[in-house]
Design an enzyme around this catalytic site. Structure first.
Site, PDB file in Angstrom:
ATOM      1  N   LYS A  25       1.740   2.230  -5.072  1.00 37.33           N
ATOM      2  CA  LYS A  25       2.297   1.717  -6.334  1.00 37.33           C
ATOM      3  C   LYS A  25       1.374   1.994  -7.527  1.00 37.33           C
ATOM      4  O   LYS A  25       1.829   2.396  -8.595  1.00 37.33           O
ATOM      5  CB  LYS A  25       2.524   0.189  -6.222  1.00 37.33           C
ATOM      6  CG  LYS A  25       3.493  -0.202  -5.120  1.00 37.33           C
ATOM      7  CD  LYS A  25       3.582  -1.701  -4.962  1.00 37.33           C
ATOM      8  CE  LYS A  25       2.333  -2.349  -4.396  1.00 37.33           C
ATOM      9  NZ  LYS A  25       2.034  -2.010  -2.982  1.00 37.33           N
ATOM     10  N   GLN A  30       1.989  -6.034  -3.233  1.00 39.95           N
ATOM     11  CA  GLN A  30       2.447  -6.132  -1.838  1.00 39.95           C
ATOM     12  C   GLN A  30       3.725  -5.306  -1.654  1.00 39.95           C
ATOM     13  O   GLN A  30       3.900  -4.320  -2.334  1.00 39.95           O
ATOM     14  CB  GLN A  30       2.663  -7.602  -1.421  1.00 39.95           C
ATOM     15  CG  GLN A  30       1.377  -8.419  -1.284  1.00 39.95           C
ATOM     16  CD  GLN A  30       0.806  -8.895  -2.599  1.00 39.95           C
ATOM     17  OE1 GLN A  30       1.468  -9.542  -3.374  1.00 39.95           O
ATOM     18  NE2 GLN A  30      -0.451  -8.570  -2.869  1.00 39.95           N
ATOM     19  N   ASP A  43       0.807  -1.225   0.000  1.00 42.18           N
ATOM     20  CA  ASP A  43       0.000   0.000   0.000  1.00 42.18           C
ATOM     21  C   ASP A  43       0.839   1.274   0.000  1.00 42.18           C
ATOM     22  O   ASP A  43       0.425   2.308   0.533  1.00 42.18           O
ATOM     23  CB  ASP A  43      -0.965   0.017   1.200  1.00 42.18           C
ATOM     24  CG  ASP A  43      -1.860  -1.198   1.222  1.00 42.18           C
ATOM     25  OD1 ASP A  43      -2.203  -1.689   0.131  1.00 42.18           O
ATOM     26  OD2 ASP A  43      -2.215  -1.658   2.321  1.00 42.18           O
ATOM     27  N   GLY A  57      -4.476  -4.295  -3.824  1.00 47.22           N
ATOM     28  CA  GLY A  57      -5.497  -3.268  -4.070  1.00 47.22           C
ATOM     29  C   GLY A  57      -4.751  -2.008  -4.445  1.00 47.22           C
ATOM     30  O   GLY A  57      -4.137  -1.382  -3.593  1.00 47.22           O
ATOM     31  N   HIS A  58      -4.728  -1.693  -5.733  1.00 51.80           N
ATOM     32  CA  HIS A  58      -3.963  -0.544  -6.213  1.00 51.80           C
ATOM     33  C   HIS A  58      -4.929   0.570  -6.618  1.00 51.80           C
ATOM     34  O   HIS A  58      -5.720   0.407  -7.545  1.00 51.80           O
ATOM     35  CB  HIS A  58      -3.065  -0.960  -7.391  1.00 51.80           C
ATOM     36  CG  HIS A  58      -2.016  -1.966  -6.995  1.00 51.80           C
ATOM     37  ND1 HIS A  58      -1.095  -2.474  -7.871  1.00 51.80           N
ATOM     38  CD2 HIS A  58      -1.735  -2.540  -5.792  1.00 51.80           C
ATOM     39  CE1 HIS A  58      -0.295  -3.320  -7.224  1.00 51.80           C
ATOM     40  NE2 HIS A  58      -0.678  -3.383  -5.971  1.00 51.80           N
TER      41      HIS A  58
HETATM   42  P1  GDP Z   1      -0.806   0.367  -3.526  1.00 48.29           P
HETATM   43  O1  GDP Z   1      -1.401  -0.914  -3.071  1.00 48.29           O
HETATM   44  O2  GDP Z   1       0.658   0.446  -3.283  1.00 48.29           O
HETATM   45  O3  GDP Z   1      -1.151   0.734  -4.934  1.00 48.29           O
HETATM   46  O4  GDP Z   1      -1.440   1.503  -2.590  1.00 48.29           O
HETATM   47  P2  GDP Z   1      -2.998   1.637  -2.164  1.00 48.29           P
HETATM   48  O5  GDP Z   1      -3.774   2.086  -3.318  1.00 48.29           O
HETATM   49  O6  GDP Z   1      -3.447   0.404  -1.456  1.00 48.29           O
HETATM   50  O7  GDP Z   1      -2.901   2.732  -1.036  1.00 48.29           O
HETATM   51  C1  GDP Z   1      -2.374   3.995  -1.278  1.00 48.29           C
HETATM   52  C2  GDP Z   1      -3.426   5.050  -0.923  1.00 48.29           C
HETATM   53  O8  GDP Z   1      -2.800   6.318  -0.819  1.00 48.29           O
HETATM   54  C3  GDP Z   1      -4.502   5.202  -1.980  1.00 48.29           C
HETATM   55  O9  GDP Z   1      -5.701   5.565  -1.350  1.00 48.29           O
HETATM   56  C4  GDP Z   1      -3.979   6.354  -2.833  1.00 48.29           C
HETATM   57  O10 GDP Z   1      -5.023   7.065  -3.496  1.00 48.29           O
HETATM   58  C5  GDP Z   1      -3.327   7.219  -1.799  1.00 48.29           C
HETATM   59  N1  GDP Z   1      -2.173   7.989  -2.232  1.00 48.29           N
HETATM   60  C6  GDP Z   1      -1.190   7.642  -3.111  1.00 48.29           C
HETATM   61  N2  GDP Z   1      -0.242   8.597  -3.158  1.00 48.29           N
HETATM   62  C7  GDP Z   1      -0.623   9.554  -2.292  1.00 48.29           C
HETATM   63  C8  GDP Z   1      -0.034  10.770  -1.852  1.00 48.29           C
HETATM   64  O11 GDP Z   1       1.050  11.171  -2.256  1.00 48.29           O
HETATM   65  N3  GDP Z   1      -0.725  11.494  -0.910  1.00 48.29           N
HETATM   66  C9  GDP Z   1      -1.922  11.080  -0.399  1.00 48.29           C
HETATM   67  N4  GDP Z   1      -2.508  11.838   0.501  1.00 48.29           N
HETATM   68  N5  GDP Z   1      -2.489   9.933  -0.795  1.00 48.29           N
HETATM   69  C10 GDP Z   1      -1.838   9.178  -1.702  1.00 48.29           C
HETATM   70  P1  IMO Z   2      -0.894  -4.176  -2.280  1.00 50.67           P
HETATM   71  O1  IMO Z   2      -0.442  -4.703  -3.606  1.00 50.67           O
HETATM   72  C1  IMO Z   2      -0.964  -4.595   2.053  1.00 50.67           C
HETATM   73  C2  IMO Z   2      -1.013  -8.656   3.673  1.00 50.67           C
HETATM   74  C3  IMO Z   2      -2.276  -9.123   4.352  1.00 50.67           C
HETATM   75  C4  IMO Z   2      -1.699 -10.124   5.327  1.00 50.67           C
HETATM   76  C5  IMO Z   2      -0.561 -10.751   4.536  1.00 50.67           C
HETATM   77  C6  IMO Z   2      -0.921 -12.048   3.838  1.00 50.67           C
HETATM   78  O2  IMO Z   2      -2.184  -3.456  -2.316  1.00 50.67           O
HETATM   79  O3  IMO Z   2       0.210  -3.387  -1.638  1.00 50.67           O
HETATM   80  P2  IMO Z   2      -2.480 -12.766   1.822  1.00 50.67           P
HETATM   81  O4  IMO Z   2      -3.828 -12.277   1.392  1.00 50.67           O
HETATM   82  O5  IMO Z   2      -1.412 -12.556   0.821  1.00 50.67           O
HETATM   83  O6  IMO Z   2      -2.546 -14.170   2.342  1.00 50.67           O
HETATM   84  O7  IMO Z   2      -2.126 -11.872   3.098  1.00 50.67           O
HETATM   85  O8  IMO Z   2      -0.181  -9.789   3.566  1.00 50.67           O
HETATM   86  N1  IMO Z   2      -1.212  -8.143   2.278  1.00 50.67           N
HETATM   87  C7  IMO Z   2      -1.161  -6.867   1.951  1.00 50.67           C
HETATM   88  N2  IMO Z   2      -0.993  -5.761   2.709  1.00 50.67           N
HETATM   89  N3  IMO Z   2      -1.075  -4.469   0.711  1.00 50.67           N
HETATM   90  C8  IMO Z   2      -1.198  -5.565  -0.064  1.00 50.67           C
HETATM   91  O9  IMO Z   2      -1.165  -5.505  -1.418  1.00 50.67           O
HETATM   92  C9  IMO Z   2      -1.298  -6.833   0.547  1.00 50.67           C
HETATM   93  N4  IMO Z   2      -1.462  -8.091   0.090  1.00 50.67           N
HETATM   94  C10 IMO Z   2      -1.402  -8.891   1.160  1.00 50.67           C
HETATM   95  O10 IMO Z   2      -2.941  -8.069   4.992  1.00 50.67           O
HETATM   96  O11 IMO Z   2      -1.142  -9.453   6.425  1.00 50.67           O
HETATM   97 MG    MG Z   3      -2.882  -1.609  -1.790  1.00 52.48          MG
END
Ligand code: GDP
Ligand code: IMO
Ligand code: MG
Length: 428
Positions: free
Chosen positions: A22, A228, A19, A46-47
């Site tokens: 990415k 991840q 998270d 979850g991107h």
């Molecule tokens: P990912 O799994 O690495 O793609 O990240 P996620 O989407 O799960 O979580 C990142 C969260 O931060 C999302 O809600 C994005 O919209 C938000 N986000 C990304 N970059 C920024 C930033 O520079 N500032 C803020 N405030 N939010 C951001």
């Molecule tokens: P993105 O790509 C954050 C965590 C889960 C759990 C562990 C194992 O959005 O960054 P799994 O479902 O793989 O058996 O879970 O890894 N986890 C993540 N945490 N971002 C993710 O993906 C994750 N994918 C798995 O919360 O602790």
């Molecule tokens: Mg994510």
């Protein structure tokens, strides 16, 4: 004899516990590439992207999908849930995306079956207090069937006897579920699965390794998108509280079928602080008001499960370790704006373990005997989301960034100052 291969694969991956942002960064970078490829993980990812100011979360489809003319590949290293994919294809189609044109799926990617999801749930339940906090998407059991040489792959869908193979594997799973005394009725999941299988058959199922190598030979630029984060890597993460794939750059080669000499830049994404969702050790976690504030300002709730993310300060011991494992050439620091209002910031520079100070990642992060060592920094206390150039960023922030660069030995090339597509500042 030295083989000269054109070097045209850049990698973008997360350096923390996932998270890091990415999705947003891949979406931003995608215009410089002709192919974006996912190499591991599955719908546990979850991107989050903002397209036309509308939020969309991608779980299976690579984050380059919103750019017309860019191909997106789901590589062999990914585990694929046809049900999630089908829903996601419908969601992106609403934005005018033509998946028939721009989405390709490796025939070697393993399929997540309804019983894999059930097994994930049963395994977590049986772990009690020690549960991983899995997203329950069936990731672990599907990779177990891959390494256990039982799994079904996307290419198997095209065989006449797919249903028979499915029933055989389902029977094996049923025995395991019986051992767990798992009673839930999953027939609705199966109906959905077979509908989605029909849909999947109609998509572009390709030989991923030839697809990508031919693209490279034709001079196309490829961006590999990690899911991840490095601290969730099956080998180097905080085992057993990890995911079931190699999330680090080494996974790019096996997850796509490309040679290591092909890889050029490795962009490592880190938040300006740190979060983790699910169980497992997290040295810099804040259980106080400050942690709450980070969660509130950063909207730190899981994009896949909605769970509140655990929040804390940046952990430079872990970050340096991740840079080493991945060969990171440039850092992307996201969510810097979340720190705008803080008077003081902290960065963890070492751990005290059983009375001894260490700056290396230990075999196990035993939180009972671990105390993080912090260095304090003055906060910048300026709103940065509207800034568009590096020289606008406050000096106090530059100092914070420079310290991190020196500590990990990698330059911070980009600072993200908001979730929007235009909120990314390139540093010289
Ligand atoms: P990912 O799994 O690495 O793609 O990240 P996620 O989407 O799960 O979580 C990142 C969260 O931060 C999302 O809600 C994005 O919209 C938000 N986000 C990304 N970059 C920024 C930033 O520079 N500032 C803020 N405030 N939010 C951001
Ligand atoms: P993105 O790509 C954050 C965590 C889960 C759990 C562990 C194992 O959005 O960054 P799994 O479902 O793989 O058996 O879970 O890894 N986890 C993540 N945490 N971002 C993710 O993906 C994750 N994918 C798995 O919360 O602790
Ligand atoms: Mg994510």
């Amino acid at each position: 004899m030295r083989i000269n291969l054109p070097i045209m694969v850049d990698v973008l991956l997360g350096l923390q516990w996932g998270d890091e942002g990415k999705g947003k960064i891949v979406d931003f970078f995608a215009k410089d590439y002709q192919l974006v490829a996912r190499f591991q993980g599955g719908p546990n990812a979850g991107h989050t992207l903002y397209v036309n100011n509308q939020k969309i979360v991608l779980h299976q489809i690579p984050s380059g999908i919103f750019h017309a003319g860019i191909q997106n590949l789901i590589g062999n290293g990914v585990v694929l849930d046809p049900v999630t994919l089908r829903k996601e294809c419908a969601a992106v189609a609403a934005f005018g995306v033509d998946v028939q044109k721009n989405l390709f799926i490796s025939e070697r990617a393993h399929l997540i079956l309804p019983t894999h999801r059930a097994l994930d749930k049963a395994a977590e339940l049986s772990k009690g207090e020690q549960k991983i906090g899995s997203t329950l998407k069936g990731i672990g059991p599907t990779y177990m069937d891959k390494t256990g040489r039982n799994g079904l792959r996307v290419g198997d869908l095209l065989n006449k006897d797919f249903k028979t193979s499915y029933i055989k594997l389902r029977l094996k799973h049923q025995q395991l579920l019986d051992n767990h005394n798992f009673q839930e009725d999953i027939s609705a999941w199966e109906t959905e699965f077979f509908e989605a299988i029909e849909f999947l058959r109609g998509l572009n199922i390709v030989n991923g390794e030839y697809f990508i190598n031919e693209a490279l030979s034709a001079g196309k630029r490829v961006l590999a998108e990690g899911a991840q984060g490095s601290m969730l890597d099956i080998d180097f993460g905080t085992f057993p509280f990890v995911t079931s794939s190699n999330t680090i750059s080494a996974g790019v080669c096996s997850g796509l079928g490309i040679a290591p000499q092909r890889i050029r830049e490795v962009f490592g994404v880190t938040k300006a602080y740190c979060t983790r969702v699910g169980g497992g050790p997290f040295p810099t976690e804040l259980h106080d008001e400050t942690g709450e504030t980070l969660r509130r300002i950063g909207s730190e709730f899981g994009a896949t499960t909605g769970r509140p993310r655990r929040c804390g300060w940046i952990d430079l011991v872990a970050l340096k370790y991740a840079c080493m494992l991945n060969g990171v050439t440039a850092l992307v620091m996201t969510k810097a704006d979340v720190l705008d209002t803080f008077e003081t910031l902290q960065a963890c520079t070492a751990y005290v373990l059983n009375g001894q100070e260490v700056d290396r990642m230990p075999f196990q992060l035993n939180m009972e005997s671990l105390v993080p060592v912090y260095r304090s920094f003055p906060g910048w206390q300026v709103a940065i989301p509207e800034m568009r150039a590096a020289d606008q960023l406050p000096a106090t922030m530059q100092s914070y960034i420079q310290y991190i660069e020196q500590y990990v030995g990698v330059p911070v090339r980009y600072v993200s100052n908001g979730p929007g597509r235009d909120q990314l500042i390139k540093r010289p």
